[in-house]
Design an enzyme around this catalytic site. Structure first.
Site, PDB file in Angstrom:
ATOM      1  CB  THR A 130       4.749   1.198   9.893  1.00  9.92           C
ATOM      2  OG1 THR A 130       3.844   0.440  10.702  1.00  9.92           O
ATOM      3  CG2 THR A 130       4.001   1.891   8.778  1.00  9.92           C
ATOM      4  CG  PHE A 161      -2.870  -4.268  10.174  1.00 12.54           C
ATOM      5  CD1 PHE A 161      -2.913  -3.147   9.348  1.00 12.54           C
ATOM      6  CD2 PHE A 161      -2.393  -5.456   9.652  1.00 12.54           C
ATOM      7  CE1 PHE A 161      -2.488  -3.227   8.031  1.00 12.54           C
ATOM      8  CE2 PHE A 161      -1.955  -5.542   8.328  1.00 12.54           C
ATOM      9  CZ  PHE A 161      -2.008  -4.419   7.517  1.00 12.54           C
ATOM     10  CG  ASN A 237      -1.694   3.268  10.257  1.00 11.72           C
ATOM     11  OD1 ASN A 237      -2.572   2.502  10.616  1.00 11.72           O
ATOM     12  ND2 ASN A 237      -0.504   3.283  10.807  1.00 11.72           N
ATOM     13  CG  LEU A 279     -17.425   7.956  10.958  1.00 17.18           C
ATOM     14  CD1 LEU A 279     -18.817   7.710  10.404  1.00 17.18           C
ATOM     15  CD2 LEU A 279     -16.737   9.048  10.138  1.00 17.18           C
ATOM     16  CB  CYS A 289       0.869   4.711  14.163  1.00 17.29           C
ATOM     17  SG  CYS A 289       1.739   3.401  15.023  1.00 17.29           S
TER      18      CYS A 289
END
Ligand code: NAD
Length: 477
Positions: A130, A161, A237, A279, A289
């Site tokens: 990344t 991912f 992200n 959530l 990350c």
């Protein structure tokens, strides 16, 4: 974009870095039929991989390593030879946060400069790590500075991912495959590499690992520019981290007005535009990350003159969440000195042994600094934790939840391991000095814990309290 229609042909691939991403990518590329050599400069790691031992806790990894080691998959410390013998070179080394908050790209640069001296014939260099936008361009420039002709290489971005804990299945059954490049030649090589997934042919194999994709529903390919691909990864992200911080902010409001965040999250998440995932109110995000990627993304925006304060707010909420949890412990126990606390979880999330930026490690450290003694249990992360929380009269490790809970003044739940959500509550209660559970991951319903006779303090929900919590704690928590 030209779509590949030709039959599958194996590609010789070099993956640089054998960490969570590099190792998973290497075994999965071997699994879909390529010839892979995985390079790491950590000699001990390479030795142990050659012996078939996996350095990380990840489902299916040992199985795939055993299946391909010595056949389509090899490990080495010799980057130059591996690069010289490969058509595609994936860079999957770490890009940690530097002191400025930006991504430290020195590991990427070190790899690129070493590759430069081994380029003979065409090479495709793929950034899998990344990285901030324009890293693709920087890799190109570095290679040219080392005298590599621009006709003998391409650079492409192919962000990863996968999630730790489900990394292998995520890699083989991705929601999408993002390829960022303006070169047709690079796109052609990457399409050959991902052909078994994009065409769906891998899923038709009897030995294929099962997951969300199948022959008739293969993962979509997102073909884009390198800059867009780089931003897709950072923005994904960042968005997930925002979702976590958002629900945590709502949880704090719920707590203030005696509402229940679990009901609220269910009510929000049923909206198909929002969805229920990420959530989950709790101690906040951690890991290798989200924290560093949010910071790097914010700096990228700043450098481009874009005011992206939203990202700062998400980080602020996340760090305040740990403070709030620590205060909940204090409110329940009053003072820490001389108290014995059972800590359930050390990894930054369940199903992994990764403790990088783990909220659990941070909370345990604070408790130790406050004078408490902590006995911790984690199904996978104890060995790694010993290096950052060494054993001492104050800090010990247990082999089970119940051993950790023996004679403890309270239990704190720090990681969302499935086994912590299925404890024998009667047995747990019998182990404890006081039946107090402070749950940073909302693994139980308040009613269940109340019925089991616990004082139960969680995130964004009413507390279940008995005589063990005084009036002050019942109000303050
Ligand atoms: P990691 O620290 O687990 O692994 C990096 C590996 O690279 C180490 O084994 C290290 O020894 C090796 N390495 C470093 N310099 C090297 C060199 N010069 N030559 C050869 N090997 C070298 O890191 P990771 O978690 O696998 O992450 C790698 C990248 O992927 C990062 O940019 C990260 O942000 C990104 N990413 C990580 C995840 C995740 O869940 N861990 C998911 C998606 C993307």
């Amino acid at each position: 974009m030209k779509l590949l229609t030709s039959p599958f042909t194996p590609v010789s691939i070099c993956v640089v870095g054998s960490g969570y991403v590099g190792l998973v990518a290497a075994v999965c590329f071997a699994e879909i039929g390529h010839h892979v050599v995985c390079v790491d400069n950590d000699e001990a790691k390479v030795e142990s991989l050659r012996a078939g031992k996996t350095p990380i806790f990840e489902k299916h990894l040992s199985e795939l390593l055993a299946r391909h080691l010595g056949r389509g998959l090899a490990f080495t410390t010799d980057l130059r030879t591996a690069a010289a013998e490969s058509e595609a070179i994936f860079i999957a080394v770490g890009t940690p946060q530097s002191d400025t908050g930006a991504a430290d790209l020195s590991y990427v640069e070190a790899v690129v400069s070493e590759i430069a001296s081994s380029i003979c014939g065409y090479k495709l260099i793929v950034e899998k790590s990344t990285v901030p936008v324009y890293t693709n361009e920087w890799i190109r420039r570095v290679l040219q500075r080392y005298g590599v002709s621009s006709s003998s290489f391409d650079v492409a971005s192919n962000p990863e991912f996968l999630r730790e804990g489900t990394a292998i299945v995520d890699f083989l059954h991705p929601d999408r495959i993002v390829i960022g490049t303006s070169s047709e030649r690079a796109m052609d090589v990457l399409q050959r590499i991902y052909h078994p997934l994009i065409s769906g042919s891998y899923y038709a194999l009897p030995a294929a690992l099962r997951g969300s994709c199948n022959r008739n529903s293969p993962p979509p390919l997102v073909a884009t520019s390198a800059q867009s691909a780089e931003i897709i990864k950072h923005a994904s992200n960042a968005f997930l981290a925002l979702k976590i911080s958002f629900i945590n902010a709502v949880a704090n409001l719920a707590e203030a007005v005696d509402a229940d965040i679990e009901d609220i999250a269910a009510g929000i998440g049923l909206d198909s535009r929002i969805g229920p995932r990420f959530l989950r109110a709790g101690l906040g995000y951690g890991g290798s990350c989200f924290p560093k990627d949010l910071s790097a993304f914010h700096l990228v925006a700043q450098e481009q003159g874009v005011d992206f304060q939203l990202l700062q707010e998400a980080r602020k909420i996340n760090s305040a969440q740990r403070d709030r949890f620590y205060n909940k412990i204090l409110s329940a126990l009053w003072t820490l000195r001389g108290k014995r606390i059972a800590a359930l979880g050390l990894a930054f999330k369940g199903d992994t042994d990764d403790i990088r930026e783990s909220p659990a490690i941070d909370i345990v450290r604070r408790l130790l600094d406050g004078g408490a003694s902590v006995c911790a249990y984690d199904p996978a992360a104890i060995d790694r934790s010993r290096s950052v929380l060494p054993e001492s009269p104050q800090m010990s490790y247990a082999r089970s939840t119940y051993e950790a809970a023996e004679d403890a003044d309270a239990v704190i739940i720090l990681t969302d391991w499935k086994e912590f959500a299925a404890l024998n509550l009667a047995r747990l209660k019998a182990c404890l000095r006081f039946p107090i559970v402070i749950d940073g991951r909302n693994l139980y319903s308040v009613q269940t814990m109340c019925d089991a006779g616990f004082d139960y303090i969680s995130i964004g929900r009413p507390i279940a309290a008995s005589a063990n919590l005084g009036h002050a704690e019942q109000i303050a928590v």
